[in-house]
Design an enzyme around this catalytic site. Structure first.
Site, PDB file in Angstrom:
ATOM      1  N   ASP A 151       0.818  -1.223   0.000  1.00  0.00           N
ATOM      2  CA  ASP A 151       0.000   0.000   0.000  1.00  0.00           C
ATOM      3  C   ASP A 151       0.848   1.269   0.000  1.00  0.00           C
ATOM      4  O   ASP A 151       0.714   2.095   0.906  1.00  0.00           O
ATOM      5  CB  ASP A 151      -0.870  -0.001   1.263  1.00  0.00           C
ATOM      6  CG  ASP A 151      -0.021  -0.071   2.522  1.00  0.00           C
ATOM      7  OD1 ASP A 151       0.788  -1.011   2.642  1.00  0.00           O
ATOM      8  OD2 ASP A 151      -0.133   0.827   3.372  1.00  0.00           O
ATOM      9  N   CYS A 152       1.685   1.448  -0.975  1.00  0.00           N
ATOM     10  CA  CYS A 152       2.538   2.645  -0.949  1.00  0.00           C
ATOM     11  C   CYS A 152       2.122   3.625  -2.057  1.00  0.00           C
ATOM     12  O   CYS A 152       2.321   3.349  -3.241  1.00  0.00           O
ATOM     13  CB  CYS A 152       4.006   2.259  -1.102  1.00  0.00           C
ATOM     14  SG  CYS A 152       5.076   3.706  -1.080  1.00  0.00           S
ATOM     15  N   LYS A 208      14.611  -6.970   2.508  1.00  0.00           N
ATOM     16  CA  LYS A 208      15.366  -5.909   1.825  1.00  0.00           C
ATOM     17  C   LYS A 208      16.828  -6.317   1.660  1.00  0.00           C
ATOM     18  O   LYS A 208      17.443  -6.790   2.625  1.00  0.00           O
ATOM     19  CB  LYS A 208      15.322  -4.615   2.652  1.00  0.00           C
ATOM     20  CG  LYS A 208      13.979  -3.920   2.604  1.00  0.00           C
ATOM     21  CD  LYS A 208      14.036  -2.618   3.396  1.00  0.00           C
ATOM     22  CE  LYS A 208      12.639  -2.076   3.576  1.00  0.00           C
ATOM     23  NZ  LYS A 208      12.603  -0.837   4.368  1.00  0.00           N
ATOM     24  N   SER A 239      10.328   9.196  -4.276  1.00  0.00           N
ATOM     25  CA  SER A 239       9.507   9.210  -5.495  1.00  0.00           C
ATOM     26  C   SER A 239       9.718  10.484  -6.318  1.00  0.00           C
ATOM     27  O   SER A 239       9.703  10.436  -7.549  1.00  0.00           O
ATOM     28  CB  SER A 239       8.023   9.034  -5.145  1.00  0.00           C
ATOM     29  OG  SER A 239       7.603  10.028  -4.232  1.00  0.00           O
ATOM     30  N   TRP A 254      -2.698   0.843   6.917  1.00  0.00           N
ATOM     31  CA  TRP A 254      -3.015   1.856   7.922  1.00  0.00           C
ATOM     32  C   TRP A 254      -3.348   1.213   9.269  1.00  0.00           C
ATOM     33  O   TRP A 254      -3.113   1.807  10.320  1.00  0.00           O
ATOM     34  CB  TRP A 254      -4.127   2.788   7.433  1.00  0.00           C
ATOM     35  CG  TRP A 254      -3.563   3.787   6.476  1.00  0.00           C
ATOM     36  CD1 TRP A 254      -3.668   3.787   5.119  1.00  0.00           C
ATOM     37  CD2 TRP A 254      -2.738   4.919   6.797  1.00  0.00           C
ATOM     38  NE1 TRP A 254      -2.976   4.842   4.579  1.00  0.00           N
ATOM     39  CE2 TRP A 254      -2.404   5.551   5.590  1.00  0.00           C
ATOM     40  CE3 TRP A 254      -2.251   5.447   7.995  1.00  0.00           C
ATOM     41  CZ2 TRP A 254      -1.593   6.697   5.533  1.00  0.00           C
ATOM     42  CZ3 TRP A 254      -1.460   6.589   7.951  1.00  0.00           C
ATOM     43  CH2 TRP A 254      -1.135   7.197   6.738  1.00  0.00           C
TER      44      TRP A 254
HETATM   45  N1  LIG Z   1       9.126  10.472   0.717  1.00  0.00           N
HETATM   46  C1  LIG Z   1       9.244   9.093   0.310  1.00  0.00           C
HETATM   47  C2  LIG Z   1       8.267   8.255   1.121  1.00  0.00           C
HETATM   48  C3  LIG Z   1       8.386   6.774   0.872  1.00  0.00           C
HETATM   49  C4  LIG Z   1       7.624   5.928   1.886  1.00  0.00           C
HETATM   50  O1  LIG Z   1       7.114   6.433   2.881  1.00  0.00           O
HETATM   51  N2  LIG Z   1       7.563   4.600   1.623  1.00  0.00           N
HETATM   52  C5  LIG Z   1       6.912   3.660   2.525  1.00  0.00           C
HETATM   53  C6  LIG Z   1       5.528   3.232   2.208  1.00  0.00           C
HETATM   54  S1  LIG Z   1       4.421   4.463   1.718  1.00  0.00           S
HETATM   55  C7  LIG Z   1       7.584   2.326   2.498  1.00  0.00           C
HETATM   56  O2  LIG Z   1       7.933   1.831   1.444  1.00  0.00           O
HETATM   57  N3  LIG Z   1       7.702   1.694   3.647  1.00  0.00           N
HETATM   58  C8  LIG Z   1       8.115   0.349   3.750  1.00  0.00           C
HETATM   59  C9  LIG Z   1       9.541   0.185   4.082  1.00  0.00           C
HETATM   60  O3  LIG Z   1      10.306   1.149   4.000  1.00  0.00           O
HETATM   61  O4  LIG Z   1       9.902  -0.951   4.417  1.00  0.00           O
HETATM   62  C10 LIG Z   1       9.007   8.990  -1.191  1.00  0.00           C
HETATM   63  O5  LIG Z   1       8.429   9.923  -1.781  1.00  0.00           O
HETATM   64  O6  LIG Z   1       9.450   8.022  -1.820  1.00  0.00           O
END
Ligand SMILES: N[C@@H](CCC(=O)N[C@@H](CS)C(=O)NCC(=O)O)C(=O)O
Length: 248
Positions: free
Chosen positions: A46-47, A74, A99, A243
């Site tokens: 959910d990203c 990872k 992103s 969430w």
């Molecule tokens: N500011 C970052 C935010 C990226 C982010 O928050 N990614 C989260 C999910 S929405 C994620 O992948 N989390 C899982 C993890 O890092 O294991 C972007 O724009 O790429």
């Protein structure tokens, strides 16, 4: 390696190296996108940031390999070199996170006939789009993460105020996109967040986005109906799973 952008900048004063213009065909199939996995640990998670990057990749017709990863899966190079951040795009043996950086990179290396930004032609409009949209996700996340019922009304009001800003702005540009008739990166960044808002507030707060925001409603419908949105998306229950974890 500190940050991907620093790496790229080190190679060239243009910011992203010297290979621009080699053409999409040369590069296809050599792009990988590492992203958060969903509840089953294998499918797309959910990203909204990964959704954004995928929409840009698909809009540009670039082939890529999507690699959903759990925190445990990872690779070491991602954790050690990039703080484990995702989405992470790998291309030409370089990795890029964030992103915004990734999509700038794609726009730079794989430009289409028309740019996906209006910054060069209409810098003021670009600034207005940013002002109208930049507060939306933060307000939503604060509301979603709040577990204190008394704090819900002001947090809900703050989110609705941000959505109202987007609605008013869309009324001025007349759509169907934020900057008017042409889709930009801002649309592809915002739509996945609006999807989270739509699903998240209904599920966890039992409220809906005010129907009085008609320009926003039309915009959401238009964006959610796009093939590039749907092909890069995940089901609503993946959003509620994500969430649900963030609220623990
Ligand atoms: N500011 C970052 C935010 C990226 C982010 O928050 N990614 C989260 C999910 S929405 C994620 O992948 N989390 C899982 C993890 O890092 O294991 C972007 O724009 O790429």
């Amino acid at each position: 390696m500190s940050s991907s952008i620093a790496l790229a900048s080190a190679r060239s004063t243009t910011g992203f190296g010297d290979a621009r213009g080699r053409g999409a065909r040369d590069e296809q199939g050599r792009i990988e996108l590492l992203c958060k996995a969903g509840p089953d640990g294998a499918a797309l998670g959910d990203c909204p940031f990964c959704h954004y990057v995928q929409m840009v990749l698909r809009y540009k017709g670039l082939r890529y390999r999507l690699i959903p990863l759990t925190p445990e899966d990872k690779p070491e190079w991602l954790v050690e070199g990039y703080g484990g951040k995702m989405p992470c795009l790998v291309h030409d043996e370089e990795a890029y996170t964030d992103s915004g950086t990734i999509t700038q990179y794609l726009e730079y290396f794989f430009p289409g006939e028309e740019p996906l930004t209006v910054e060069d032609e209409k810098p003021e409009l670009a600034e207005e789009v940013k002002t109208a949209t930049s507060g939306v996700f933060g307000a939503f996340a604060r509301y979603m993460k709040n577990m204190d019922k008394e704090q819900d009304p002001p947090l809900q009001a703050a989110l609705f105020e941000e959505l109202d800003k987007v609605d008013s702005f869309l009324q001025t540009t007349k759509g169907p996109f934020l900057a008017g008739e042409r889709i930009t990166l801002d649309d592809m960044a915002l739509a996945p967040k609006l999807y989270h808002i739509k699903v998240g507030v209904a599920h966890f707060k039992n409220v809906i986005i005010p129907p009085s925001l008609t320009a926003l409603a039309a915009y959401m419908q238009h964006m959610f109906d796009m093939d590039i949105f749907q092909e890069s998306s995940y089901p609503p229950d993946v959003i509620t799973w994500g969430w649900g974890n963030a609220r623990k």
